[in-house]
Design an enzyme around this catalytic site. Structure first.
Site, mmCIF file in Angstrom:
data_model
loop_
_atom_site.group_PDB
_atom_site.id
_atom_site.type_symbol
_atom_site.label_atom_id
_atom_site.label_comp_id
_atom_site.label_asym_id
_atom_site.label_seq_id
_atom_site.Cartn_x
_atom_site.Cartn_y
_atom_site.Cartn_z
ATOM 1 N NE ARG A 166 -0.110 -36.073 20.875
ATOM 2 C CZ ARG A 166 -1.437 -36.076 20.741
ATOM 3 N NH1 ARG A 166 -2.110 -34.958 20.905
ATOM 4 N NH2 ARG A 166 -2.071 -37.189 20.462
ATOM 5 C CD GLU A 218 2.486 -16.120 7.069
ATOM 6 O OE1 GLU A 218 1.520 -16.838 6.788
ATOM 7 O OE2 GLU A 218 2.457 -14.877 6.952
ATOM 8 C CG ASP A 276 2.730 -9.167 8.354
ATOM 9 O OD1 ASP A 276 2.077 -9.989 9.020
ATOM 10 O OD2 ASP A 276 2.617 -9.045 7.121
ATOM 11 C CB THR A 288 -0.894 -0.003 1.264
ATOM 12 O OG1 THR A 288 -1.673 -1.192 1.247
ATOM 13 C CG2 THR A 288 -1.784 1.218 1.325
ATOM 14 N N GLY A 345 2.959 -13.399 9.622
ATOM 15 C CA GLY A 345 4.038 -12.402 9.640
ATOM 16 C C GLY A 345 4.709 -12.241 8.295
#
Ligand code: F6P
Length: 357
Positions: free
Chosen positions: A171, A231, A136, A114, A179
């Site tokens: 576990r 990610e 982010d 943007t 992000g």
């Protein structure tokens, strides 16, 4: 009389409405006559002249409301100079709509992409003021973006919930945090949620080091391990690939996302049970946290002040605990990444968090 255009562009986040409300309240409290043109669905609204006239009523009661009352969309910067399917010149169309409505200024709320387009419009002669939104927190020129703290809260809640089930079952759990290409959200939510391993794009990981950190925890008597994985996390091997080689690898990628690849590798190499949780877009949803409500209101008010003074071409940002104005040309096209040498990274390591490096 001031005639102001407003638009929200890119992925949404919490406190977009709070920020716009801040701008409009500041202008109306000044006693200045104002006309507000709300362009719908980001730059698309400005390109195709799709707008709604707004009044103070439209901004009442939206401080706490998530999303954006204007709608948002992504119009990639690289396509801005390409005509649309009907041959329309998008930049010219935006300029024409701006001049046709005799706007004094466009107030544009958005993240990285943007800001590139906002700066392009400034270069084309439009009066533009921007506000930094994104979960982010990767926008250059500001220490903080609104939406970030709300997303940290949500990702942290997710890690907290995982903690209890992880300890019951003994576990390894991976929580994949948004992000995009930076690790601010993962680093902060990971630390806040007490993650044992944090993997972020800025610090490529070595899977054997990750497994070593898990084994060391087990040797110390821990039954479970919590990993916060961005990610955009990347292995040391992948980080060495050229852009072309990496693209090639991703063509045949067998996993929904990097966390599943990491889980698979840990399972295959260590025989340990791993589960993946992806909170995804919940991190952008819901109402803004109190910090973001205050922060976005402050930024909006300062934007209003700039409009009243007729000072344009700035992003209103936050530096060293002060609201500041940053020239748009300094912001556009740059990413604010986590430095691997940042004190927060060093402090995280000092309390035993592994970055798999
Ligand atoms: O930029 C905000 C963000 O939520 C990123 O964290 C994420 O990578 C991306 O947007 C997701 O985009 P989309 O909503 O288009 O799937």
């Amino acid at each position: 009389m001031k005639r102001i255009g407003l638009l929200t562009s890119g992925g949404d986040c919490q406190a977009l409405n709070a920020a716009m409300r801040g701008v409009v309240k500041c202008l109306s409290c000044s006693g200045e006559d104002v006309e507000i043109y709300g362009f719908l669905d980001g730059y698309k609204g400005l390109i195709y002249g799709d707008f709604r006239m707004l009044t103070g009523h439209d901004f009442a009661g939206i401080l706490t409301k998530g999303g954006t009352i204007l709608g948002s969309s992504r119009t990639p910067f690289k396509l801005m100079r390409e005509p649309d399917e009907n041959g329309l010149d998008k930049v010219e169309a935006m300029k024409q709509n701006y001049y046709k409505l005799k706007l004094d200024c466009m107030v544009i709320l958005g993240g990285n992409g943007t800001h590139k387009t906002a700066n392009l419009l400034r270069e084309e002669g439009l009066n533009v003021i921007t506000l930094p939104k994104t979960i982010d927190n990767d926008l250059w020129g500001t220490d903080m973006t609104f939406g970030f703290q709300s997303a940290v809260n949500i990702a942290t809640d997710c890690i907290d919930c995982i903690h209890t089930t992880a300890s019951s079952h003994g576990r390894i759990f991976i929580v994949e945090v948004m992000g995009h290409k930076v690790g601010w959200l993962t680093l902060n939510a990971g630390m806040a949620g007490g993650a044992d391993i944090i993997l972020i794009p800025e610090i490529p990981y070595d899977i054997d080091k990750v497994i070593k950190a898990i084994n060391e925890r087990e040797a110390r008597g821990s039954r479970f391990t919590i990993m916060a994985v961005a990610e955009g996390a990347i292995s040391k091997a992948d980080a060495k690939l050229s852009k072309k080689e990496y693209k090639e690898k991703m063509k045949n990628y067998a996993y929904p996302s990097v966390s599943y690849e990491i889980a698979d590798q840990i399972q295959k190499k260590s025989g340990k049970e791993v589960r993946v949780t992806v909170p995804g877009h919940t991190q952008r949803g819901g109402s803004p946290c109190p910090y973001d409500r205050v922060f976005a209101t402050r930024l909006g008010a300062e934007a209003g002040k700039l409009i009243l003074k007729g000072e344009y071409g700035f992003m209103v940002g936050y530096k060293n605990r002060e609201i500041v104005r940053v020239p748009l040309e300094e912001v556009a096209g740059k990413l604010k990444m986590v430095s691997p040498d940042a004190t927060i990274v060093r402090e995280a390591k000092m309390v035993g968090i592994s970055f798999g490096d």
